[in-house]
Scaffold this motif. Structure first.
Motif, PDB file in Angstrom:
ATOM      1  N   ALA A 163       0.786  -1.403  -0.098  1.00  0.00           N
ATOM      2  CA  ALA A 163       0.018   0.015  -0.032  1.00  0.00           C
ATOM      3  C   ALA A 163       0.855   1.066  -0.029  1.00  0.00           C
ATOM      4  O   ALA A 163       1.773   1.184   0.567  1.00  0.00           O
ATOM      5  CB  ALA A 163      -1.019   0.174   1.201  1.00  0.00           C
ATOM      6  N   ARG A 164       0.438   2.235  -0.648  1.00  0.00           N
ATOM      7  CA  ARG A 164       1.132   3.524  -0.821  1.00  0.00           C
ATOM      8  C   ARG A 164       0.264   4.814  -0.095  1.00  0.00           C
ATOM      9  O   ARG A 164      -0.914   4.739  -0.375  1.00  0.00           O
ATOM     10  CB  ARG A 164       1.567   3.768  -2.207  1.00  0.00           C
ATOM     11  CG  ARG A 164       2.402   2.718  -2.676  1.00  0.00           C
ATOM     12  CD  ARG A 164       3.998   3.047  -2.001  1.00  0.00           C
ATOM     13  NE  ARG A 164       4.746   2.133  -2.636  1.00  0.00           N
ATOM     14  CZ  ARG A 164       5.517   0.918  -2.237  1.00  0.00           C
ATOM     15  NH1 ARG A 164       4.596   0.398  -1.223  1.00  0.00           N
ATOM     16  NH2 ARG A 164       6.270   0.281  -2.601  1.00  0.00           N
ATOM     17  N   LEU A 165       0.821   5.808   0.269  1.00  0.00           N
ATOM     18  CA  LEU A 165       0.124   6.956   0.600  1.00  0.00           C
ATOM     19  C   LEU A 165       0.756   8.086  -0.190  1.00  0.00           C
ATOM     20  O   LEU A 165       1.851   8.156  -0.441  1.00  0.00           O
ATOM     21  CB  LEU A 165       0.570   7.394   2.046  1.00  0.00           C
ATOM     22  CG  LEU A 165       0.137   6.131   3.014  1.00  0.00           C
ATOM     23  CD1 LEU A 165       0.824   6.577   4.414  1.00  0.00           C
ATOM     24  CD2 LEU A 165      -1.416   6.161   3.121  1.00  0.00           C
TER      25      LEU A 165
ATOM     26  N   VAL B 261       4.800   7.654  -0.323  1.00  0.00           N
ATOM     27  CA  VAL B 261       5.495   6.929   0.747  1.00  0.00           C
ATOM     28  C   VAL B 261       4.823   5.556   0.905  1.00  0.00           C
ATOM     29  O   VAL B 261       3.579   5.299   0.769  1.00  0.00           O
ATOM     30  CB  VAL B 261       5.773   7.549   1.812  1.00  0.00           C
ATOM     31  CG1 VAL B 261       6.488   8.916   1.668  1.00  0.00           C
ATOM     32  CG2 VAL B 261       4.205   8.007   2.606  1.00  0.00           C
ATOM     33  N   PRO B 262       5.644   4.637   1.296  1.00  0.00           N
ATOM     34  CA  PRO B 262       5.094   3.185   1.732  1.00  0.00           C
ATOM     35  C   PRO B 262       4.043   3.431   2.822  1.00  0.00           C
ATOM     36  O   PRO B 262       4.275   4.312   3.770  1.00  0.00           O
ATOM     37  CB  PRO B 262       6.278   2.452   2.023  1.00  0.00           C
ATOM     38  CG  PRO B 262       7.251   2.919   1.518  1.00  0.00           C
ATOM     39  CD  PRO B 262       7.008   4.494   1.267  1.00  0.00           C
ATOM     40  N   ALA B 263       3.061   3.059   2.902  1.00  0.00           N
ATOM     41  CA  ALA B 263       1.951   2.941   4.035  1.00  0.00           C
ATOM     42  C   ALA B 263       2.496   2.037   5.069  1.00  0.00           C
ATOM     43  O   ALA B 263       3.302   0.979   4.915  1.00  0.00           O
ATOM     44  CB  ALA B 263       0.593   2.660   3.649  1.00  0.00           C
ATOM     45  N   PRO B 264       1.775   2.040   6.550  1.00  0.00           N
ATOM     46  CA  PRO B 264       2.214   1.391   7.373  1.00  0.00           C
ATOM     47  C   PRO B 264       2.043  -0.011   6.976  1.00  0.00           C
ATOM     48  O   PRO B 264       0.854  -0.505   6.265  1.00  0.00           O
ATOM     49  CB  PRO B 264       1.350   1.630   8.525  1.00  0.00           C
ATOM     50  CG  PRO B 264       0.978   3.210   8.106  1.00  0.00           C
ATOM     51  CD  PRO B 264       1.137   3.163   6.639  1.00  0.00           C
TER      52      PRO B 264
ATOM     53  N   GLY C 235       4.474   6.617   8.128  1.00  0.00           N
ATOM     54  CA  GLY C 235       4.707   6.781   6.595  1.00  0.00           C
ATOM     55  C   GLY C 235       5.634   7.723   6.038  1.00  0.00           C
ATOM     56  O   GLY C 235       6.682   7.342   5.314  1.00  0.00           O
ATOM     57  N   ALA C 236       5.612   8.958   6.758  1.00  0.00           N
ATOM     58  CA  ALA C 236       6.625   9.726   6.348  1.00  0.00           C
ATOM     59  C   ALA C 236       7.152  10.753   7.666  1.00  0.00           C
ATOM     60  O   ALA C 236       6.543  10.233   8.748  1.00  0.00           O
ATOM     61  CB  ALA C 236       6.025  10.805   5.393  1.00  0.00           C
ATOM     62  N   TYR C 237       7.895  11.709   7.501  1.00  0.00           N
ATOM     63  CA  TYR C 237       8.214  12.696   8.756  1.00  0.00           C
ATOM     64  C   TYR C 237       7.781  13.910   8.539  1.00  0.00           C
ATOM     65  O   TYR C 237       8.441  14.962   8.052  1.00  0.00           O
ATOM     66  CB  TYR C 237       9.759  12.464   8.590  1.00  0.00           C
ATOM     67  CG  TYR C 237      10.486  11.232   9.284  1.00  0.00           C
ATOM     68  CD1 TYR C 237      10.724  10.895  10.514  1.00  0.00           C
ATOM     69  CD2 TYR C 237      10.757  10.520   7.988  1.00  0.00           C
ATOM     70  CE1 TYR C 237      11.127   9.609  10.587  1.00  0.00           C
ATOM     71  CE2 TYR C 237      11.552   9.131   8.451  1.00  0.00           C
ATOM     72  CZ  TYR C 237      11.569   8.724   9.603  1.00  0.00           C
ATOM     73  OH  TYR C 237      12.326   7.622   9.971  1.00  0.00           O
TER      74      TYR C 237
END
Length: 389
Positions: free
Chosen positions: A178-180, A191-194, A200-202
């Motif tokens: 999954a991606r966000l 970014v890659p999802a959990p 996911g990101a900072y």
């Protein structure tokens, strides 16, 4: 039956100035079932009510205060706090139709919701639950946010939280691939999802990425982003016409960074290097001079015992990197370890013995990461910007 947490006679001062955490060593006795699904009353040893909070029966932090004073919070306190958190972001200008579509919606104690972190990524939301009390309220929280997002809802638990707090995680994920997707200051990111890094990101560095990009454009020269993750600092600089090099140890993160640069048509301005930021740093792409160095390590000090070792590792790496910054250029040194304060960053710069530097900015996270006054543990991110003289 209600729960009452009684402080020891020698517990020390407890109140707003001491922050919202009551630790096990301060507690004399817990009366009642210790149910994390209910609010617990906090009293001194004479029985006087001091506060109300969320109990963690198996945690070293026995009580996380949600309200100081004798009056109990209203029955719908949780929904009120959630509504206030959303309204606060709206007042900050963080809205779905803007150039930025990712921000922190709930920041744990900073929003009076200890143990709950919620991040929005475009149409999706990620809920991170880190305490037994919030785990007991997961169904209510999921229903609240599901009604307020058009996309998917992810529910995650940090690896150590369940063990530390004594609850079994009930995660809600959407597959390993999954991606966000989201926008940040007009740039498109994915970014890659959990399960992944953080949520996911900072997002706490969002505004700092734009500021550093503007510094890079102003001073000239390339930008070197050490610990680049999915490319944030490098891509923002590239968008302003600055050539950038990003280094990270994770091949997965670098693949994501490369794709993110391509999404904004910036692939030609960015180079990506796989490597250990604490190693020799002798890749050819890292040679030559740079206008800006970003040094953004992961959390390198989990406790006060780790500070000396972590500071030594940072000093050694900075000693190898700082000579590559041109005169008048900038070094951006970051710490996401609560135990590594700004004074440690200053000391690392001095101990690196790499010329004359002056600090020009002392930054932290954006305003969507509020901090409860007195809660020092909530001030975890330090970003110091130094200029070479």
């Amino acid at each position: 039956m209600s729960t009452r947490v009684e402080l020891r006679r020698d517990a020390g001062p407890v109140g707003p100035h001491q922050g919202p955490w009551v630790r096990r060593r301060q507690v004399g006795k817990v009366w009642g079932p210790g149910d994390p699904a209910q609010l617990a009353e906090l009293t001194d040893h004479r029985g006087q009510t001091l506060a109300w909070g969320l109990i963690g029966p198996d945690s070293e932090i026995t009580l996380r205060v949600v309200s100081f004073g004798a009056a109990a919070p209203p029955a719908d306190w949780l929904l009120r706090r959630l509504d206030a958190a959303l309204a606060g972001r709206h007042a900050l200008g963080l809205r779905d139709d803007g150039a930025t579509t990712a921000w922190r919606v709930v920041n744990s104690e900073g929003d009076g919701l200890p143990g709950l972190t919620v991040d929005r990524y475009g149409d999706d939301m990620v809920l991170q639950i880190a305490t037994a009390a919030m785990a007991a309220r997961q169904a209510e929280l999921a229903a609240f946010f599901a009604a307020r997002t058009r996309g998917r809802l992810f529910v995650v638990t940090p690896a150590q939280a369940g063990e530390r707090e004594g609850f079994t995680p009930a995660e809600q994920l959407h597959g390993d691939d999954a991606r966000l997707e989201f926008r940040e200051h007009g740039l498109q990111f994915e970014v890659p999802a959990p399960p992944a890094q953080k949520t996911g990101a900072y997002l706490d560095q969002r505004d700092n990425r734009r500021l550093v990009a503007e510094l890079a454009r102003s001073c000239g020269g390339r930008l070197l982003d050490v610990g680049c993750h999915v490319g944030g600092f490098a891509i923002h600089a590239a968008a302003l016409g600055v050539d950038a090099v990003g280094l990270d140890q994770s091949a997965r993160a670098l693949a994501c960074a490369r794709a993110n640069a391509a999404r904004s048509g910036l692939a030609e301005r960015c180079r990506w290097v796989q490597g250990d930021m604490f190693a020799a740093l002798d890749d050819a792409a890292l040679a030559g001079s740079f206008g800006v160095l970003v040094f953004d390590p992961p959390r390198v000090a989990s406790s006060a015992r780790d500070v000396s070792r972590a500071a030594g590792a940072m000093t050694a790496s900075l000693g190898r990197l700082l000579p590559r910054v041109q005169a008048g250029g900038f070094a951006v040194v970051c710490s996401c370890s609560q135990h590594l304060g700004g004074e440690v960053l200053d000391a690392a710069m001095l101990d690196a013995r790499a010329g004359a530097w002056t600090r020009v900015h002392a930054l932290g996270p954006g305003p969507d990461h509020p901090v409860w006054p007195g809660h020092d543990q909530g001030s975890y991110l330090r970003v110091h910007v130094y200029q070479r003289r």
